[in-house]
Write a protein that holds these residues in place. Structure first.
Motif, PDB file in Angstrom:
ATOM      1  N   SER A  72       0.815  -1.226   0.000  1.00 20.42           N
ATOM      2  CA  SER A  72       0.000   0.000   0.000  1.00 20.42           C
ATOM      3  C   SER A  72       0.845   1.271   0.000  1.00 20.42           C
ATOM      4  CB  SER A  72      -0.945   0.005   1.203  1.00 20.42           C
ATOM      5  OG  SER A  72      -0.236   0.142   2.422  1.00 20.42           O
ATOM      6  N   GLU A  73       2.092   1.174   0.463  1.00 23.29           N
ATOM      7  CA  GLU A  73       2.996   2.343   0.439  1.00 23.29           C
ATOM      8  C   GLU A  73       3.277   2.810  -0.981  1.00 23.29           C
ATOM      9  OE1 GLU A  73       6.667   1.944   2.701  1.00 23.29           O
ATOM     10  OE2 GLU A  73       5.804   0.187   3.689  1.00 23.29           O
ATOM     11  N   PHE A  74       3.217   1.904  -1.941  1.00 25.39           N
ATOM     12  CA  PHE A  74       3.691   2.183  -3.293  1.00 25.39           C
ATOM     13  C   PHE A  74       2.590   2.156  -4.354  1.00 25.39           C
ATOM     14  CE2 PHE A  74       6.730  -0.330  -0.773  1.00 25.39           C
ATOM     15  CZ  PHE A  74       7.696   0.643  -0.570  1.00 25.39           C
ATOM     16  N   ALA A  75       1.421   1.663  -3.981  1.00 21.78           N
ATOM     17  CA  ALA A  75       0.376   1.399  -4.970  1.00 21.78           C
ATOM     18  C   ALA A  75      -0.002   2.623  -5.792  1.00 21.78           C
ATOM     19  CB  ALA A  75      -0.862   0.832  -4.268  1.00 21.78           C
ATOM     20  N   ALA A  76      -0.162   3.768  -5.163  1.00 21.80           N
ATOM     21  CA  ALA A  76      -0.625   4.960  -5.877  1.00 21.80           C
ATOM     22  C   ALA A  76       0.381   5.436  -6.914  1.00 21.80           C
ATOM     23  CB  ALA A  76      -0.921   6.075  -4.885  1.00 21.80           C
ATOM     24  N   ARG A  77       1.649   5.023  -6.780  1.00 17.87           N
ATOM     25  CA  ARG A  77       2.693   5.467  -7.705  1.00 17.87           C
ATOM     26  C   ARG A  77       2.969   4.457  -8.815  1.00 17.87           C
ATOM     27  NH1 ARG A  77       7.733   6.107  -4.877  1.00 17.87           N
ATOM     28  NH2 ARG A  77       6.916   5.202  -2.955  1.00 17.87           N
ATOM     29  N   ILE A  78       2.168   3.405  -8.886  1.00 23.02           N
ATOM     30  CA  ILE A  78       2.346   2.392  -9.928  1.00 23.02           C
ATOM     31  C   ILE A  78       1.301   2.632 -11.011  1.00 23.02           C
ATOM     32  CG2 ILE A  78       2.292  -0.069 -10.454  1.00 23.02           C
ATOM     33  CD1 ILE A  78       3.297  -0.585  -7.614  1.00 23.02           C
ATOM     34  N   ALA A  79       1.729   3.234 -12.102  1.00 23.14           N
ATOM     35  CA  ALA A  79       0.790   3.582 -13.173  1.00 23.14           C
ATOM     36  C   ALA A  79       0.480   2.403 -14.082  1.00 23.14           C
ATOM     37  CB  ALA A  79       1.363   4.739 -13.999  1.00 23.14           C
ATOM     38  N   GLN A  80       1.350   1.415 -14.107  1.00 23.13           N
ATOM     39  CA  GLN A  80       1.165   0.273 -15.009  1.00 23.13           C
ATOM     40  C   GLN A  80      -0.061  -0.543 -14.612  1.00 23.13           C
ATOM     41  OE1 GLN A  80       3.952   1.189 -13.523  1.00 23.13           O
ATOM     42  NE2 GLN A  80       5.768   0.815 -14.784  1.00 23.13           N
ATOM     43  N   PRO A  81      -0.715  -1.169 -15.595  1.00 21.51           N
ATOM     44  CA  PRO A  81      -1.793  -2.106 -15.258  1.00 21.51           C
ATOM     45  C   PRO A  81      -1.273  -3.166 -14.291  1.00 21.51           C
ATOM     46  CG  PRO A  81      -1.734  -1.683 -17.616  1.00 21.51           C
ATOM     47  CD  PRO A  81      -0.501  -1.051 -17.053  1.00 21.51           C
TER      48      PRO A  81
END
Length: 299
Positions: A227-236
């Motif tokens: 959850s720390e990184f999810a918002a910054r992962i633009a890839q599908p």
């Protein structure tokens, strides 16, 4: 005597080659499964205390893919990273460097602890068109359904790192504790499959370089989550979650899926944190559908 794998026939039909490369000053061992001319190459990252063998049941159900599966630094046949702690920054840097050298531009799959490493690396700039997270660690470990057991594990790994070295190593490699860990995770009632899973943990769960690497990796695994990184992962992104996961509940996984800009969630019933052992077929089918070539040139 090793327990026969229920997935042996699937794996026997796959070509496989072992390779080594040097990443961040350490030897990384990795295995390449499937046809060299496959339309899709997938980079697969295993979980805590495991190594590449753990993901083989899923790989066996993906015969049309080329799968590259390394042992994480300090585990299996990969050496520890020299002169630095095995924290998330180190694992993230290692994965980005390994991918750039061995599997540039490939989709990345991470299981459990591997989901944290994968998510952190992709959020940090690892070039990949798609991301697959199996049994993703979606929230801090102490908030999971078995937070008390996590606290006991924290003490266990702390004690293993603080005791005199021979005693600490013996405690961390103790087969009875490994078996208790295995029993806590397994959900299937199929006796043959249970025997296989326990044998896998007995065989591979203690293939770590030393107690310091193990303790550092454990601290990393309980100090971070996807959850720390999810918002910054633009890839599908594909999340493959388990209905009965005792580490991250299915309700948390459902919330996690909403944090990604572009994510889909596949829920697998009647299984816990061992999707890769207990239900590899539906997991592989979800991966196959997700990675199917499309008009945007998915690799």
């Amino acid at each position: 005597m090793p327990v026969a794998s229920p997935y042996a026939r699937l794996l026997e039909r796959l070509p496989v080659q072992r390779h080594e490369t040097t990443v961040l000053g350490a030897t990384t061992a990795y295995w390449v499964y499937g046809p060299e001319d496959a339309a899709t190459t997938l980079l697969a990252v295993h979980g805590f205390r495991g190594e590449h063998h753990g993901l083989e049941p899923v790989v066996g159900h993906l015969p049309d893919l080329r799968v590259i599966s390394p042992d994480l630094p300090g585990f299996g046949e990969s050496g520890p990273l020299p002169g630095r702690p095995h924290d998330l920054a180190a694992y993230t840097e290692w994965l980005a460097a390994f991918a750039a050298e061995v599997a540039p531009g490939a989709p990345v799959l991470g299981h459990s602890f591997g989901s944290i490493v994968t998510a952190a690396a992709v959020a940090g700039g690892l070039a990949t068109p798609k991301v697959v997270l199996v049994n993703p660690i979606g929230a801090p470990a102490l908030e999971g359904p078995r937070g008390i057991l996590t606290r006991l594990a924290i003490f266990y790994y702390w004690a293993g790192a603080r005791l005199p070295k021979p005693l600490g190593e013996a405690v961390l490699r103790n087969r009875a504790i490994v078996r208790l860990t295995s029993l806590a995770m397994v959900k299937t009632r199929d006796r043959a499959l249970r025997r296989f899973i326990h044998d896998q943990h007995d065989t591979y769960f203690s293939r770590f370089a030393d107690r310091d690497v193990l303790h550092e990796a454990f601290v990393t695994s309980v100090s971070h989550d996807v959850s720390e990184f999810a918002a910054r992962i633009a890839q599908p992104t594909l999340l493959i979650a388990a209905e009965k996961d005792d580490i991250t509940s299915i309700e948390v996984e459902r919330r996690l899926a909403t944090v990604f800009p572009d994510a889909q969630l596949v829920e697998i019933p009647q299984v816990g944190h061992l999707i890769h052992y207990e239900t590899p077929a539906p997991a592989a089918e979800a991966v196959r559908r997700f990675l199917a070539p499309s008009a945007d040139g998915t690799r």
